[in-house]
Design a protein around this motif. Structure first.
Motif, PDB file in Angstrom:
ATOM      1  N   ALA A   4       0.827  -1.200   0.000  1.00 25.73           N
ATOM      2  CA  ALA A   4       0.000   0.000   0.000  1.00 25.73           C
ATOM      3  C   ALA A   4       0.864   1.255   0.000  1.00 25.73           C
ATOM      4  O   ALA A   4       0.554   2.246  -0.682  1.00 25.73           O
ATOM      5  N   ILE A   5       1.959   1.218   0.762  1.00 25.48           N
ATOM      6  CA  ILE A   5       2.888   2.362   0.779  1.00 25.48           C
ATOM      7  C   ILE A   5       3.525   2.539  -0.594  1.00 25.48           C
ATOM      8  O   ILE A   5       3.638   3.654  -1.104  1.00 25.48           O
ATOM      9  N   ARG A   6       3.918   1.425  -1.216  1.00 19.86           N
ATOM     10  CA  ARG A   6       4.544   1.501  -2.547  1.00 19.86           C
ATOM     11  C   ARG A   6       3.572   2.088  -3.565  1.00 19.86           C
ATOM     12  O   ARG A   6       3.932   2.954  -4.363  1.00 19.86           O
ATOM     13  N   VAL A   7       2.328   1.598  -3.541  1.00 25.26           N
ATOM     14  CA  VAL A   7       1.326   2.087  -4.485  1.00 25.26           C
ATOM     15  C   VAL A   7       1.104   3.582  -4.310  1.00 25.26           C
ATOM     16  O   VAL A   7       0.985   4.332  -5.289  1.00 25.26           O
ATOM     17  N   GLN A   8       1.072   4.040  -3.049  1.00 18.93           N
ATOM     18  CA  GLN A   8       0.854   5.462  -2.783  1.00 18.93           C
ATOM     19  C   GLN A   8       1.907   6.321  -3.464  1.00 18.93           C
ATOM     20  O   GLN A   8       1.579   7.299  -4.146  1.00 18.93           O
ATOM     21  N   PHE A   9       3.172   5.976  -3.317  1.00 14.11           N
ATOM     22  CA  PHE A   9       4.237   6.806  -3.886  1.00 14.11           C
ATOM     23  C   PHE A   9       4.367   6.638  -5.400  1.00 14.11           C
ATOM     24  O   PHE A   9       4.723   7.579  -6.114  1.00 14.11           O
ATOM     25  N   ILE A  10       4.083   5.421  -5.896  1.00 18.29           N
ATOM     26  CA  ILE A  10       4.110   5.227  -7.355  1.00 18.29           C
ATOM     27  C   ILE A  10       3.003   6.040  -8.013  1.00 18.29           C
ATOM     28  O   ILE A  10       3.206   6.675  -9.056  1.00 18.29           O
ATOM     29  N   VAL A  11       1.805   6.063  -7.394  1.00 20.26           N
ATOM     30  CA  VAL A  11       0.695   6.858  -7.937  1.00 20.26           C
ATOM     31  C   VAL A  11       1.063   8.336  -7.952  1.00 20.26           C
ATOM     32  O   VAL A  11       0.791   9.055  -8.928  1.00 20.26           O
ATOM     33  N   GLU A  12       1.699   8.817  -6.883  1.00 18.81           N
ATOM     34  CA  GLU A  12       2.127  10.213  -6.846  1.00 18.81           C
ATOM     35  C   GLU A  12       3.102  10.513  -7.982  1.00 18.81           C
ATOM     36  O   GLU A  12       3.015  11.551  -8.637  1.00 18.81           O
ATOM     37  N   SER A  13       4.042   9.603  -8.211  1.00 18.00           N
ATOM     38  CA  SER A  13       5.028   9.789  -9.278  1.00 18.00           C
ATOM     39  C   SER A  13       4.356   9.805 -10.652  1.00 18.00           C
ATOM     40  O   SER A  13       4.673  10.636 -11.508  1.00 18.00           O
ATOM     41  N   VAL A  14       3.404   8.894 -10.860  1.00 18.60           N
ATOM     42  CA  VAL A  14       2.689   8.828 -12.147  1.00 18.60           C
ATOM     43  C   VAL A  14       1.866  10.101 -12.365  1.00 18.60           C
ATOM     44  O   VAL A  14       1.825  10.637 -13.481  1.00 18.60           O
ATOM     45  N   ILE A  15       1.216  10.581 -11.308  1.00 17.60           N
ATOM     46  CA  ILE A  15       0.418  11.809 -11.429  1.00 17.60           C
ATOM     47  C   ILE A  15       1.296  12.978 -11.854  1.00 17.60           C
ATOM     48  O   ILE A  15       0.947  13.772 -12.737  1.00 17.60           O
ATOM     49  N   ILE A  16       2.468  13.095 -11.222  1.00 17.73           N
ATOM     50  CA  ILE A  16       3.401  14.177 -11.579  1.00 17.73           C
ATOM     51  C   ILE A  16       3.763  14.098 -13.053  1.00 17.73           C
ATOM     52  O   ILE A  16       3.733  15.102 -13.779  1.00 17.73           O
ATOM     53  N   CYS A  17       4.106  12.886 -13.529  1.00 21.07           N
ATOM     54  CA  CYS A  17       4.518  12.716 -14.928  1.00 21.07           C
ATOM     55  C   CYS A  17       3.363  12.925 -15.898  1.00 21.07           C
ATOM     56  O   CYS A  17       3.549  13.456 -16.994  1.00 21.07           O
ATOM     57  N   LEU A  18       2.147  12.503 -15.502  1.00 20.87           N
ATOM     58  CA  LEU A  18       0.989  12.693 -16.377  1.00 20.87           C
ATOM     59  C   LEU A  18       0.652  14.171 -16.535  1.00 20.87           C
ATOM     60  O   LEU A  18       0.305  14.626 -17.635  1.00 20.87           O
ATOM     61  N   ILE A  19       0.751  14.925 -15.444  1.00 19.49           N
ATOM     62  CA  ILE A  19       0.502  16.372 -15.537  1.00 19.49           C
ATOM     63  C   ILE A  19       1.536  17.020 -16.453  1.00 19.49           C
ATOM     64  O   ILE A  19       1.205  17.832 -17.319  1.00 19.49           O
ATOM     65  N   GLY A  20       2.817  16.636 -16.265  1.00 19.28           N
ATOM     66  CA  GLY A  20       3.871  17.150 -17.141  1.00 19.28           C
ATOM     67  C   GLY A  20       3.643  16.751 -18.589  1.00 19.28           C
ATOM     68  O   GLY A  20       3.838  17.553 -19.509  1.00 19.28           O
ATOM     69  N   GLY A  21       3.201  15.497 -18.783  1.00 19.01           N
ATOM     70  CA  GLY A  21       2.935  15.021 -20.147  1.00 19.01           C
ATOM     71  C   GLY A  21       1.790  15.767 -20.796  1.00 19.01           C
ATOM     72  O   GLY A  21       1.860  16.127 -21.979  1.00 19.01           O
ATOM     73  N   ALA A  22       0.718  16.029 -20.041  1.00 16.64           N
ATOM     74  CA  ALA A  22      -0.442  16.747 -20.589  1.00 16.64           C
ATOM     75  C   ALA A  22      -0.058  18.163 -21.000  1.00 16.64           C
ATOM     76  O   ALA A  22      -0.416  18.637 -22.091  1.00 16.64           O
TER      77      ALA A  22
END
Length: 416
Positions: A342-360
């Protein structure tokens, strides 16, 4: 529900540190924006060039005189060629005898000096071009009225001309036919008189750049076609051609015919130490151009990949900082029963969100730059949907890849 909560936490974290978030995603924005922008311009240019080449005749074969060494190769494009080195009418006749069944038309053309056609106050800028009857087919020329030049015009060296509809509109009042009218054309200090035999629709090599610049319709230059034999006399040109265009028949293989054509004409130059003849189909040129543009796209992707790598390292760095800042939060969650996954998923989701915003943001910025660049070059913007989709997926992949190590480090912390 857990995924939604993780996304909400990630967005709250970004909003609480706006400047840090912007600097973090800057590398992602630059990388994806550059890919989208350059690919958009490249695709627009490729589509425009390909359309132009196909319009000029996808089955056309360019037969060109070429030098055997660099010096003669350069002179093959100028006027420093002796008449004995040129492609002659006899060579063309023998070629037709052998391959006539595979040939739709043979185009002969020679561009001359710019001039001005004038009738009282009205005028039109023209470029004199000597052509034969086959030029119209090979150039996909469409007639508005009258006829194009024929073989009889060439043989008799008649002073007849085929003009553009723009020239006809400029020189003759609307509704008045230009056919059969005398046309005086001033070229330097000389004035030549032609009878208008036909009017063609629009110039094949258009004046769109001048139109975009706001030039007067009278200043836009179009081609005025006259028999090539008449042209050679006027321009004092040698009898012969440094290049011709063969239009392959619909049933013929253009590539195969191009190979045979090159070998056929090259035989006439076996004893010529300076020049030979080469032939290449427009289809092959189009393939070469597409291959070149694909190579450019790959090079751009590699350069952008480096930028994305730098951006990904930035994301990893900020996530490691986030883990350090939130040690107490992580310890509390683990102490009350949160699993490492659950901790891993939390930080991976945060990382993906950052990259998706940058990508958009990168996609929007890249398309805007590509559209402006395409318009500046005179091409219609052509967004590549597969590149956009690939950019989104790549952004997510960067988020997962560079977010995994900080996430694992967070999940491995001791609850105490």
């Amino acid at each position: 529900m857990i995924l939604f909560e993780n996304m909400q936490l990630a967005l709250e974290g970004l909003l609480s540190n706006k400047m840090r978030a912007i600097l973090t995603i800057l590398g992602i924005i630059i990388g994806i924006g550059s890919v989208i922008g350059i690919v958009t311009v490249g695709d627009a240019m490729s589509a425009s060039v390909a359309k132009g080449m196909q319009g000029a005749g996808a089955t056309n074969i360019n037969v060109m005189l070429t030098g055997r060494d660099s010096e003669d190769w350069i002179s093959a494009f100028g006027d420093k060629i002796a008449e004995k080195d040129l492609i002659t009418d006899e060579m063309i006749e023998k070629y037709i005898e052998r391959y006539g069944g595979n040939v739709e038309a043979i185009s002969l053309s020679s561009i001359g000096s710019p001039g001005r056609a004038q009738d009282g106050r009205r005028y039109a800028n023209v470029t004199m071009v000597g052509v034969n009857a086959g030029f119209a087919n090979a150039s996909s020329l469409k007639m508005a009225s009258g006829r194009f030049l024929n073989d009889a015009d060439k043989i008799a060296r008649r002073s007849v001309a085929v003009v553009s509809d723009r020239l006809a509109d400029n020189l003759f009042p609307r509704g008045e036919s230009a056919l059969g009218r005398e046309l005086k054309v001033a070229i330097g200090d000389n004035v030549a008189t032609f009878m208008v035999a036909g009017v063609y629709k629009n110039a094949p090599r258009g004046d769109s750049m001048m139109a975009r610049a706001g030039a007067s319709k009278y200043d836009m230059r179009t081609e005025l076609y006259i028999p090539i034999s008449t042209f050679n006399v006027m321009e004092k040109k040698a009898n012969g051609y440094s290049g011709i265009t063969v239009m392959a028949a619909a049933s013929a293989d253009a590539k195969d015919l191009a190979s045979k054509t090159g070998k056929f004409f090259a035989k006439f130059y076996e004893g010529n130490k300076r020049f030979t003849v080469e032939a290449e189909s427009m289809g092959a040129l189009l393939e070469d151009f597409s291959s070149m543009m694909n190579s450019v796209s790959v090079a751009v992707a590699i350069i952008a990949g480096i930028s994305l790598l730098v951006g990904g390292i930035g994301v990893m760095n900020i996530m490691l900082v986030s883990v350090t800042e939130r040690t107490r939060e992580i310890g509390t969650r683990k102490a009350i029963g949160a699993r490492n996954s659950a901790i891993r998923v939390q930080f991976i989701v945060e990382s993906v969100i950052i990259c998706l915003i940058g990508g958009a943001i990168g996609i929007i910025l890249g398309y805007a730059i590509g559209a402006v660049g395409s318009r500046a070059l005179g091409y219609k913007a052509s967004p590549s949907l597969h590149v956009i989709a690939g950019s989104v997926l790549f952004s997510m992949a960067i988020g997962v890849f560079f977010g995994y190590y900080p996430a694992k480090k967070a999940s491995d912390l001791d609850p105490i």
